[in-house]
Design a protein around this motif. Structure first.
Motif, PDB file in Angstrom:
ATOM      1  N   GLN A 165       0.837  -1.195   0.000  1.00 31.57           N
ATOM      2  CA  GLN A 165       0.000   0.000   0.000  1.00 31.57           C
ATOM      3  C   GLN A 165       0.876   1.252   0.000  1.00 31.57           C
ATOM      4  O   GLN A 165       1.868   1.331   0.731  1.00 31.57           O
ATOM      5  N   LYS A 196      -5.332   4.094  -1.564  1.00 33.00           N
ATOM      6  CA  LYS A 196      -5.020   3.151  -0.485  1.00 33.00           C
ATOM      7  C   LYS A 196      -6.209   2.245  -0.184  1.00 33.00           C
ATOM      8  O   LYS A 196      -6.055   1.036   0.041  1.00 33.00           O
ATOM      9  N   GLN A 247      -6.581  -0.318  -2.939  1.00 34.15           N
ATOM     10  CA  GLN A 247      -5.589  -1.384  -2.780  1.00 34.15           C
ATOM     11  C   GLN A 247      -6.018  -2.370  -1.700  1.00 34.15           C
ATOM     12  O   GLN A 247      -5.862  -3.587  -1.848  1.00 34.15           O
TER      13      GLN A 247
END
Length: 459
Positions: A291, A306, A309
């Motif tokens: 990340q 983020k 992900q």
């Protein structure tokens, strides 16, 4: 004169026949995936018979080059070991020396994956001085872009020494070092194919865009740069496609910073890219995501990358996520503390793919949310020993039907977190660390941080 012409003709004939050529991925010092069926391929004259021998094989293998001047061997590798010699003989002979059988991993993404000790990582000089690991091998793919898939690339395998480690992916090196420590010196081969600044679209095959108009529309929003191309599938065609037949154990991915400028659709793009890579290799390879960290120079759209992900890692089979937001301050686009990133990744891989039981190695992961009147109850996976870093958390927010988020008080109850605020009578959404620069304050007993997340329905 006639004799000279005959000799010249013979020389030309021999030269034209002596043409076994191997892709650059096959060189001295390489690592082949152990306990596998591996492919060794190349080019030769049509109808040329080629014999392959290797110290680790109990018999010779023969094949004949096709009318397209290509050949392919599929051979078993067996358990780890080496150094071995492989020879391929036809009209000429090609010999590969110091070949090892071990574990092969591909590293890809942008600059934080590419970043080496020479860039100035934390404790870099000390780590470089200790980097004598003859059973760790590196292959660096040069930056290349192409409109069409390519059959070859450039490069050669190198043994890990202070000189070679200094200019190779630092995360990759620390990952390999930790793997080898636990796998009792099994050879590790790392192939680094990364490009600083590259958008995920650059690494995604063209057919993904043809199948998904929304992904194609987002690609058209990428701004050109003097440091990397914006050509659709350019890096995939030149830096990944030529490796599709090369047997690997898995893939590590550290990318997303460039896509913070346009986070819409990144979740679908990343999931589609992973599926396309696996399809091209006809292998459901482990695919691990690092990340991205926060950076003050970016907008708060960063946290959406983020979160994407996180969702992809949690929803994709044979995948995992390494959270990095707790390791550095947010004032550097290239965080210097690379060793813990490599170690966290190695610990996940050792547990999931090699069967090592090293305790809790995953970050806490948001699992479920229940809204009960004015309270929000959160449940987590990998939550053993869940605790607040500073005795309380300041990073949770809840929202009602109006979509306006308010800071909420968080209370730990076992492995659950209960949220409440008088500002929201009936919460329907919750988010955590929803800021580009937020430093996590919720950890499990392994001192691994909880990822940013939201229950909002974002693209």
């Amino acid at each position: 004169m006639k004799n000279y012409l005959i000799l010249f003709s013979l020389f030309v004939s021999v030269f034209m026949m002596a043409n076994i050529n191997l892709p650059a991925i096959f060189t001295d010092n390489m690592v082949l995936q152990r306990n596998a069926e591996v492919v060794i391929w190349g080019s030769a004259s049509p109808k040329e018979e080629i014999t392959l021998k290797a110290d680790f094989l109990d018999k010779e293998y023969k094949t004949v080059a096709g009318n397209d001047a290509t050949f392919k061997f599929i051979i078993p590798t067996g358990k780890e070991g080496g150094p071995y010699k492989i020879s391929l003989k036809g009209y000429n002979e090609v010999v590969l020396n110091n070949v090892m059988l071990g574990e092969v991993w591909l590293l890809s993404g942008q600059s934080n994956m590419e970043m080496s000790a020479s860039w100035g990582i934390k404790d870099g000089d000390m780590e470089v001085s200790k980097a004598n690991h003859p059973n760790i091998r590196f292959f660096s793919v040069p930056k290349l872009s192409s409109e069409f898939p390519q059959n070859n690339l450039y490069g050669n395998w190198q043994i890990c020494t202070p000189e070679t480690m200094k200019n190779f992916s630092a995360i990759g090196y620390f990952f390999a070092q930790k793997l080898q420590e636990n796998l009792k010196n099994v050879p590790i081969g790392l192939i680094a194919s990364a490009w600083g600044g590259s958008a995920a679209e650059l690494w995604t095959p063209k057919e993904v865009f043809e199948a998904n108009p929304l992904i194609l529309d987002n690609y058209k929003k990428i701004k050109p740069s003097e440091y990397y191309p914006s050509q659709i599938a350019g890096a995939y065609n030149a830096m990944i496609y030529p490796l599709n037949d090369f047997k690997m154990k898995g893939i590590l991915w550290y990318q997303g910073e460039t896509n913070t400028g346009n986070p819409d659709g990144y979740k679908d793009l990343l999931a589609s890219m992973i599926a396309s890579w696996r399809k091209a290799k006809a292998d459901n390879l482990p695919f691990y995501i690092i990340q991205i960290a926060g950076y003050t120079g970016w907008s708060d759209t960063t946290v959406r990358i983020k979160n994407a992900q996180r969702i992809v890692a949690q929803s994709t089979e044979n995948s995992g996520l390494v959270v990095t937001s707790d390791l550095d301050k947010t004032d550097d686009i290239h965080p210097k503390n690379k060793k813990p990133v490599g170690i966290r990744m190695a610990n996940l891989v050792l547990k999931n793919n090699y069967g090592f039981v090293n305790g809790l190695v995953e970050s806490p992961a948001h699992k479920n949310v229940d809204f009960k009147e004015n309270k929000t109850i959160l449940q987590f996976d990998f939550a053993e020993g869940l605790h607040f870093k500073n005795k309380s958390s300041e990073l949770f927010e809840v929202a009602g039907n109006d979509g306006i988020f308010h800071k909420a008080k968080a209370v730990l109850k076992g492995n659950q977190i209960i949220l409440h605020t008088d500002a929201v009578a009936k919460p329907v959404e919750v988010r955590y660390a929803w800021s580009n620069v937020a430093i996590p304050d919720v950890y499990n007993k392994a001192e691994l941080p909880l990822s940013s997340f939201t229950t909002e329905n974002l693209k």
